[in-house]
Write a protein that holds these residues in place. Structure first.
Motif: not given
Ligand code: PMP
Length: 364
Positions: A39-46, A257-259, A263-266, A269-273
């Motif tokens: 993903n060129p946009y990295g990961c969610a800020s959460t 990784a589990i943690a 967090k990413a699942l919260e 909006a990031f995925i949608e973006h």
């Protein structure tokens, strides 16, 4: 030593060139890796905020059941917690499936070109592998049905397919699943699910009640931007998951990784973006291919498989010299094409400029 016979004709995985290596070799200040569909946009800020603040008991083994992540994911997808299997990337789930179901007495079916780990793992287990070639650039699922025999144990369906990027229409997939005998496991590898924008696409997790012999694989490596953490999952009937769990290593996902996946699942909006940004970039590549009169497979992913003038290795080398690492189709079973992971708007502008120079150099 008494190595498995299959290993004599296999090679270890050869990683692609790193950006540092390419920078040095070609004296470039800036190199963009567009070769592994990250993903060129990295990961969610959460996730990044969490990583900056967290302390964890790293001396303690991980939660081998991934209890909190499991609960969140089960709720998100409306499935039982016992229907989920986590893997060290979906790569590991492919090897768990192969270890649990394949051996010298059984047969397995997959597409070619497709994700190479299905054939690789099946061959290690000594299974009889049938690879179905693309027909007119498409997978004809009738060919899969025709290849089934009394020994078939697993059918692999990469959807959308890597490296072509094409999606099987849901009605075709369902028609196919209706014809597959119930004692054959159909693996639906949906590593790029989050990028699909076809409004007709049905979430195959909702098909599990109708087709208990399917196993849906997803990953946190692509749209979630967490490839380095190595975490993926599969959803299937609890009977199938119980068998696969017998093969899984007890602590196959690490604590962080589990943690982080949790967090990413919260952050939906990031995925949608990312899906929206990716779709916009995909349209640019489509317009470019149409304008230049070159073939590009219809993509529902974050990469494109696009025709190049001349040899694909040479084209990939040309793009490399301009600072873009892409995959030559020669290594993917698609000579005459390169696979490019869609980057950011700015990165893609650079890729398309370099591609235009390549076409000019080849008189196209
Ligand atoms: N399946 C497909 C179709 C892929 O393209 C990839 C990654 N390239 C994987 C599975 C493996 O992903 P991971 O192990 O990172 O979850």
């Amino acid at each position: 030593m008494r190595w498995k016979k299959a290993l004599s004709t296999m090679n270890p995985y050869k990683p692609g060139r790193s950006t540092e290596d390419v920078k040095k070799a070609y004296r470039l200040d800036e190199v963009v890796k567009l070769a592994s569909n990250e993903n060129p946009y990295g990961c969610a800020s959460t996730v990044t905020e969490f990583l900056g603040s967290t302390t964890m008991p790293f001396e303690i083994y991980p939660d081998g059941h991934a209890t909190n992540l499991r609960a969140k994911l089960a709720e998100k997808h409306g499935v039982d917690e016992e229907s989920i299997l986590f893997g060290n990337g979906s790569d590991e789930i492919i090897s768990i499936i192969s270890r649990a179901l394949l051996d010298e007495q059984v047969h397995t079916i997959m597409l070619t070109p497709s994700f190479p780990q299905y054939a690789h793992n099946a061959r290690i287990e000594g299974a009889d592998v049938t690879e179905i070639p693309l027909k007119d650039g498409r997978l004809d699922l009738n060919d899969y049905i025709g290849a089934i025999n009394g020994q078939t144990a697993v059918i692999w369906v990469c959807n959308p397919n890597n490296p072509t990027g094409t999606l099987i229409p849901s009605n075709e997939l369902e028609h196919f699943l209706e014809q597959v005998p119930e004692n054959i496991l159909v693996v639906l590898d949906e590593a790029y699910f989050e990028y699909v924008t076809d409004p007709q696409n049905v979430d195959s997790i909702t098909l599990l009640n109708r087709f208990p012999n399917i196993l849906v694989m997803r990953t946190f490596s692509k749209a979630y931007g967490l490839a380095s953490f190595r975490i993926g999952f599969a959803v299937g009937s609890s009977v199938i998951i119980t068998e696969l769990n017998k093969v899984r290593n007890p602590f196959n996902n690490n604590t962080l990784a589990i943690a982080v996946a949790s967090k990413a699942l919260e952050d939906d909006a990031f995925i949608e973006h990312c899906r929206k940004l990716n779709e916009k970039q995909r349209k640019r590549y489509e317009a470019f291919a149409a304008e230049k009169g070159i073939h590009m497979f219809d993509s529902e992913t974050n990469f494109v498989l696009i025709e190049v003038p001349g040899d694909a290795d040479e084209a990939a080398e040309f793009l490399l010299k301009h600072g873009y690492i892409v995959r030559s189709g020669n290594a993917l079973g698609t000579p005459g094409y390169v696979r490019i992971t869609m980057g950011t708007e700015e990165q893609n502008t650079g890729v398309l400029q370099a591609f235009t120079l390549l076409l000019q150099e080849k008189g196209r």
